[in-house]
Design an enzyme around this catalytic site. Sequence first.
Site, short mmCIF file in Angstrom:
data_model
loop_
_atom_site.label_atom_id
_atom_site.label_comp_id
_atom_site.label_asym_id
_atom_site.label_seq_id
_atom_site.Cartn_x
_atom_site.Cartn_y
_atom_site.Cartn_z
N GLU A 98 0.83 -1.20 0.00
CA GLU A 98 0.00 0.00 0.00
C GLU A 98 0.86 1.24 0.00
O GLU A 98 1.97 1.25 0.52
CB GLU A 98 -0.84 0.04 1.26
N CYS A 341 -1.65 1.66 7.84
CA CYS A 341 -0.79 0.52 8.15
C CYS A 341 -1.33 -0.86 7.80
O CYS A 341 -1.73 -1.63 8.66
CB CYS A 341 -0.46 0.52 9.64
N1 SAH Z 1 8.11 0.09 10.95
C1 SAH Z 1 8.18 1.51 11.00
C2 SAH Z 1 7.32 2.22 9.96
C3 SAH Z 1 5.95 1.67 9.68
S1 SAH Z 1 4.71 1.88 10.93
C4 SAH Z 1 7.85 1.99 12.41
O1 SAH Z 1 7.58 1.16 13.26
O2 SAH Z 1 7.91 3.18 12.65
C5 SAH Z 1 4.39 3.61 10.95
C6 SAH Z 1 3.78 4.10 12.24
O3 SAH Z 1 2.40 3.68 12.34
C7 SAH Z 1 4.47 3.55 13.47
O4 SAH Z 1 4.65 4.57 14.43
C8 SAH Z 1 3.46 2.53 13.94
O5 SAH Z 1 3.64 2.23 15.29
C9 SAH Z 1 2.15 3.19 13.63
N2 SAH Z 1 1.00 2.28 13.66
C10 SAH Z 1 0.97 0.98 13.32
N3 SAH Z 1 -0.26 0.46 13.51
C11 SAH Z 1 -1.04 1.45 13.99
C12 SAH Z 1 -2.41 1.53 14.38
N4 SAH Z 1 -3.22 0.50 14.31
N5 SAH Z 1 -2.87 2.74 14.84
C13 SAH Z 1 -2.06 3.81 14.89
N6 SAH Z 1 -0.77 3.79 14.52
C14 SAH Z 1 -0.24 2.62 14.08
#
Ligand code: SAH
Length: 351
Positions: A98, A341
């Site tokens: 995505e 995400c």
């Molecule tokens: N792996 C990297 C980048 C991808 S995730 C990282 O961990 O930063 C990007 C951001 O989205 C991260 O801060 C992650 O914790 C957040 N994220 C993932 N799932 C989420 C959700 N269900 N609700 C809100 N934020 C989320």
Amino acid sequence: MTEHRDARQLGVCDPGQEPLARWLAERGYPAYRLRQIQTELYLRRVASWSDMQSLPKALRAELADAFALFTSRVVAQRTSADRTQKLLLELWDGARIECVLLPGRRRWSICISTQVGCAMGCVFCASGLQGVQRNLSSTEIVEQMAHLQRLLGVEERFSHIVVMGMGEPLANLDQLLPALDFARRDESFGIGTRRITISTVGLPAAIRRLARHTHHYHLAVSLHAPTDALRNELVPVNARIGLGPLLEAADEYFDVSGRRLTYEYVLLGGVNDQPVHARQLARLLRGRPALLNVIPYNPVQGLGYRTPDPLVLAQFRELLEAGGVQVQFRQKKGDTIDAACGQLRRAAGSG
Ligand code: SAH
């Protein structure tokens, strides 16, 4: 629809550009043809080789035989009321990822993926529910930028890149860095170093490698917990890292780059949103040149977490501000279109 490849072809969005340059040189074409192709692809945003009007017809046909304009194709597109647009891309091997176009006040940002799936295992995230399948190639990373740019009119362009889509960017730096370095160039997207943010779960060795890179992109570290005990639960990879070594590497990145880091904190109702967590977090970040970005949890189907209620959120903020932390509460974008995400991929039945 964009023209995309059959399995034998090389993608022309390869940020290395060597195969294309060599191919042109071997056939006696002048070097400026490369620049013309880039202008057609990234500035005029044509959908097929035959639309590249600045090139001779014969050359267009030869190119179409040898190179794919895209190795990926758009298989679903959603737009939310706030104009966030999300694309589901199918890669040459059938894998799906995505990427998102996000509107701002006077700008467009894009959010791109770096892996199919994710190995980090954060318990509230949809991307990693089935582990990681593979890294994206630098060509596939640049193609996301090109697909998203094509959603805008030719007079418009995105100005910011956040590497916050599926996957852990610091687990795929070999492919990510060439793609980002390419995105900075005028002949592609012309995005300044300071307008590119890499979001990471926080892998210290890779943070140090980023510090040694010529261009210091903005770094966002996904913290989510103020203690090792809680972070080990929410971000399992932390058990092998630890908050101490992570913050040490992050501080080093600031020392070398002079760029203030962002820490991200997804607020999970009843889990990491209590006053004690706010106080611990304030102690951890106080005195660090850091911005704390608090993100209310975006519900993922099948996971038992909930978004905290507004009162808890307000209290969390107050405690942090009182503790001397610079904090920002991110507004949610695109949550009606599963923009967060890995959610669209799941909704489309392939994740
Ligand atoms: N792996 C990297 C980048 C991808 S995730 C990282 O961990 O930063 C990007 C951001 O989205 C991260 O801060 C992650 O914790 C957040 N994220 C993932 N799932 C989420 C959700 N269900 N609700 C809100 N934020 C989320």
